[in-house]
Design an enzyme around this catalytic site. Structure first.
Site, PDB file in Angstrom:
ATOM      1  N   THR A 158      -1.595   5.430   2.288  1.00 46.35           N
ATOM      2  CA  THR A 158      -2.811   4.600   2.287  1.00 46.35           C
ATOM      3  C   THR A 158      -2.931   3.866   3.620  1.00 46.35           C
ATOM      4  OG1 THR A 158      -2.632   4.296  -0.099  1.00 46.35           O
ATOM      5  CG2 THR A 158      -4.013   2.728   1.080  1.00 46.35           C
TER       6      THR A 158
ATOM      7  N   LYS B  90      -5.003   5.739  -7.613  1.00 44.62           N
ATOM      8  CA  LYS B  90      -4.718   7.174  -7.800  1.00 44.62           C
ATOM      9  C   LYS B  90      -4.631   7.485  -9.294  1.00 44.62           C
ATOM     10  CE  LYS B  90      -2.438   7.589  -3.372  1.00 44.62           C
ATOM     11  NZ  LYS B  90      -1.192   7.375  -2.650  1.00 44.62           N
TER      12      LYS B  90
ATOM     13  N   LEU C  10       0.888  -1.168   0.000  1.00 43.84           N
ATOM     14  CA  LEU C  10       0.000   0.000   0.000  1.00 43.84           C
ATOM     15  C   LEU C  10       0.924   1.214   0.000  1.00 43.84           C
ATOM     16  CD1 LEU C  10      -2.676  -0.969   2.704  1.00 43.84           C
ATOM     17  CD2 LEU C  10      -2.961  -0.962   0.223  1.00 43.84           C
ATOM     18  N   ASP C  11       0.487   2.300  -0.611  1.00 44.53           N
ATOM     19  CA  ASP C  11       1.305   3.514  -0.596  1.00 44.53           C
ATOM     20  C   ASP C  11       1.487   3.978   0.851  1.00 44.53           C
ATOM     21  OD1 ASP C  11       1.240   3.411  -3.337  1.00 44.53           O
ATOM     22  OD2 ASP C  11      -0.395   4.872  -3.523  1.00 44.53           O
ATOM     23  N   ARG C  12       2.507   4.782   1.058  1.00 44.10           N
ATOM     24  CA  ARG C  12       2.788   5.278   2.421  1.00 44.10           C
ATOM     25  C   ARG C  12       1.558   5.955   3.034  1.00 44.10           C
ATOM     26  NH1 ARG C  12       7.623   7.493   4.425  1.00 44.10           N
ATOM     27  NH2 ARG C  12       8.480   7.301   2.341  1.00 44.10           N
TER      28      ARG C  12
END
Ligand code: URA
Length: 272
Positions: free
Chosen positions: A126, A226, A122-124
Site C-alpha cells: 500500500t 482488501k 499500511l500493508d507493504r
C-alpha cells in the site's frame, strides 16, 4: 506569615517543575538525533558542547527544554514532539526498525530522533499517507477504535464495482470470518482506462473489468479494505491512502518523500 508560606510554596512548585523538565545533557542531544550516546559523550568530553555559552564536559549535566545548547557553535533546539508526513512507497514495511527490511522510519533521513514510529500500519504494497511521530498520545487518539477517525483510500479494483456494492458498504459488510464492518463510504470514480492498464503493465489483465474507487473507512482492521472487496468477489490491485482525519496527503510528495507537518496540520490532529 501567610505571604512567606505562599512564597515558599511557589518556590517549591517551581523547583518541582524544573526537576520534572530537567534531563541529562547527553539525553537531550540524543533525543535531538545528534548522534549515538557514545558519540555524544565524546563530543561533550572534548569540550564541543556549550550550555548558555559555557563549555560543559559532564554528560550528566542537567538541562531543560528551554536551555541554550550548541554543538560546535550550532544551536540545538529541543522539540518534544516531531511529526512527518510520508508518502509511503510500496515495498517498505510499517515499522520503526527491522533487521531485514526497509521501514518507513528508515526513509526519514534528516537528523533523526530515535523514538520515531509510524502512527498506524499500511500493508507493504500500500502507498500513501503515513504519519511518523514520537507523540504516543496523539497516535493512540488517531488509531483508537473508540475515536473512529475517517481514513480515505484510492483503490483500483479488479472487478465491476456496482451501486449495489456502494449500498452494501454503506450498510456495514459482514465478512466471511464474521467480522462486522462499520458503514463505509464507497465512491465509484470510473471504469479503468487503457492508460491505467498500461500503468499496471500486466497483459493478462487485458479485457478484464477494473474499477477505480475512493473508499472511506472508520476503523483499521488487518487488511480491512482488501478483505472488504474480497467479500464481494473483487480484488484490490492498487491501494493508496489519501487522508486520515483532517490530514491529507500532500500530492507534491513523490512516493518515498516526506515533509514536516505544518503547525495547522499538527493543531488539527491535536483537536481530534
Ligand atoms: N486496508 C488494507 O487492506 N490494507 C492497507 O494497507 C490499509 C487498509
Amino acid at each position: 506569615m501567610r505571604v512567606i508560606m505562599c512564597v515558599i510554596l511557589i518556590a517549591e512548585i517551581n523547583l518541582f517543575q524544573e526537576r520534572e523538565t530537567a534531563m541529562r545533557l547527553d539525553k537531550y542531544l540524543a533525543d535531538m538525533g545528534t548522534g549515538t550516546r557514545s558519540e555524544i559523550k565524546k563530543q561533550i568530553k572534548s569540550g564541543n558542547v556549550t550550555v548558555s555559552g559555557e563549555v560543559i564536559r559532564d554528560p550528566g549535566y542537567k538541562v531543560g527544554a528551554g536551555s541554550d545548547i550548541a554543538i560546535n557553535g550550532e544551536s540545538i533546539m529541543y522539540e518534544e514532539y516531531v511529526y512527518y508526513m510520508l508518502n509511503k512507497p510500496a515495498g517498505v514495511i510499517s515499522a520503526s526498525e527491522d533487521p531485514h527490511e526497509e521501514t518507513v522510519v528508515d526513509l526519514i533521513d534528516e537528523r533523526k530522533r530515535r523514538d520515531l514510529f509510524p502512527a498506524g500500519r499500511l500493508d507493504r504494497d500500500t502507498e500513501g499517507l503515513m504519519l511518523i511521530t514520537n507523540n504516543g498520545d496523539l497516535a493512540h487518539r488517531i488509531l483508537s477504535p473508540k475515536h473512529h477517525v475517517d481514513k480515505t483510500y484510492y483503490a483500483v479494483i479488479m472487478g465491476d464495482v456496482t451501486e449495489d456494492d456502494v449500498r452494501a458498504f454503506a450498510g456495514g459488510l459482514v465478512l466471511s470470518d464474521g467480522l462486522e464492518c462499520m458503514p463505509a463510504d464507497l465512491e465509484i470514480l470510473s471504469r479503468v482506462t487503457d492508460d491505467l492498464y498500461a500503468a499496471i503493465e500486466n497483459e493478462s489483465l487485458e479485457n478484464s473489468v477494473m474499477t477505480e474507487v475512493n473508499i472511506t473507512i472508520r476503523e483499521g482492521k488487518f487488511h480491512q479494505i482488501k478483505r472488504m472487496f474480497s467479500s464481494i468477489g473483487c480484488e484490490v490491485m492498487y491501494l493508496k491512502r489519501l487522508s486520515m482525519g483532517p490530514l491529507e496527503l500532500d500530492e507534491t510528495l513523490l512516493p518515498g518523500e516526506y515533509r514536516r507537518l505544518t503547525e495547522e496540520e499538527v493543531d488539527s490532529l491535536l483537536k481530534l
